[in-house]
Scaffold this active site. Structure first.
Site, short mmCIF file in Angstrom:
data_model
loop_
_atom_site.label_atom_id
_atom_site.label_comp_id
_atom_site.label_asym_id
_atom_site.label_seq_id
_atom_site.Cartn_x
_atom_site.Cartn_y
_atom_site.Cartn_z
N SER A 144 0.84 -1.20 0.00
CA SER A 144 0.00 0.00 0.00
C SER A 144 0.87 1.24 0.00
O SER A 144 1.97 1.25 0.59
CB SER A 144 -0.90 0.01 1.24
OG SER A 144 -1.57 1.25 1.37
N TYR A 157 -1.21 -0.28 10.42
CA TYR A 157 -1.27 -0.69 9.02
C TYR A 157 -0.02 -0.27 8.25
O TYR A 157 0.60 -1.11 7.58
CB TYR A 157 -2.54 -0.12 8.38
CG TYR A 157 -2.80 -0.58 6.97
CD1 TYR A 157 -3.25 -1.86 6.71
CD2 TYR A 157 -2.64 0.30 5.90
CE1 TYR A 157 -3.52 -2.28 5.41
CE2 TYR A 157 -2.90 -0.10 4.60
CZ TYR A 157 -3.35 -1.40 4.36
OH TYR A 157 -3.60 -1.80 3.07
N LEU A 191 -11.17 1.83 -6.30
CA LEU A 191 -12.59 1.76 -5.97
C LEU A 191 -13.09 0.31 -6.01
O LEU A 191 -13.87 -0.08 -6.88
CB LEU A 191 -13.39 2.64 -6.93
CG LEU A 191 -13.08 4.14 -6.83
CD1 LEU A 191 -13.87 4.92 -7.87
CD2 LEU A 191 -13.37 4.66 -5.43
#
Length: 252
Positions: A144, A157, A191
């Site tokens: 990420s 995270y 998304l």
């Protein structure tokens, strides 16, 4: 993509979102895919849809935080397809309650490390011996942009994603001479079903205003990058963390 037809591999966390899009893309390129997900029904539904479109796929329940479950999905690939060429370790989550370093419980920290770091470690332990024995293969991990963005609203995270980056580089450096490639992809705002249901229109507008692109990400954007890394076209890419984010983070 060059060289994906006839290969076989695993997409962990493939029931929905990025994982499902990646499984569909790999199958469309001619690869056989074992889809694993903690929600076994999702994995089987996605695999069924791929088969209905003429692809090769099976779905199994996977608890990526358990070594026995990771071993089972590798064995499922060998039983179904007779080979293992790639493993896309796409598990992520455990962000609820991850606020900041003064407001993150030990339980939240442990859960985040289990899902976002331990699962990738166990996936590697399960798949790597098989890949080495067959003469090579590739591990592809989903990380990420949170790992490097300095988000003030999360702590556990991003920590776990940095741990994952260390794993990517370790595997690439240690086992590259044995034909192993290890790379990670750091998506921006994509998304997926899970993300879209939590976004307000104001947030989407603010993200678009700050992004040097015309749209936010779609799962297929990440699927294309994974397919490239799994294919022979990605043969000389090793030990890298790719930021696939529409330009939200600009990195060397």
């Amino acid at each position: 993509m060059r060289g994906l037809a006839g290969k076989a591999g695993i997409v962990a966390g493939g029931g929905r979102g990025i994982g499902a899009a990646t499984a569909r893309r790999l199958a469309a390129e001619g690869a056989g895919v074992v889809i694993g997900d903690i929600a076994g029904d999702w994995a089987m539904d996605t695999a069924r849809a791929i088969r209905e479109e003429g692809g090769r796929a099976i779905g199994v329940r996977l608890d990526g935080t358990k070594a026995v479950s990771q071993a089972a999905i590798v064995n499922a690939a060998l039983a179904e397809f007779g080979r293992l060429d790639f493993y896309h370790s796409n598990l992520a989550g455990g962000t609820e309650g991850d606020i900041d370093v003064l407001n993150c419980s030990e339980e939240v920290l442990d859960r985040s490390f289990a899902i976002n770091a331990k699962s990738h470690f166990l996936a590697t332990q399960a798949a790597l011996p098989v890949l080495i024995e067959r003469g090579g293969g590739t591990m592809i991990y989903t990380s990420s942009g949170a790992a490097i963005s300095g988000n003030p609203l999360q702590v556990a995270y991003p920590m776990t994603k940095n741990a994952l980056h260390a794993l990517v580089r370790h595997v690439a450096r240690k086992f590259g001479k044995q034909g192993i490639r290890a790379n990670g992809i750091c998506p921006g705002v994509v998304l997926t079903e899970a993300v879209a249901q939590h976004l307000t229109q104001d947030y989407v507008t603010s993200m678009l205003n700050s992004l040097p692109h015309k749209r936010l990400g779609q799962p297929d954007d990440i699927a294309g990058a994974v397919a490239f890394l799994a294919s022979d076209d990605g043969e000389w890419v090793n030990g890298q963390l790719w930021h696939v984010n529409g330009g939200s983070l600009l990195r060397d």
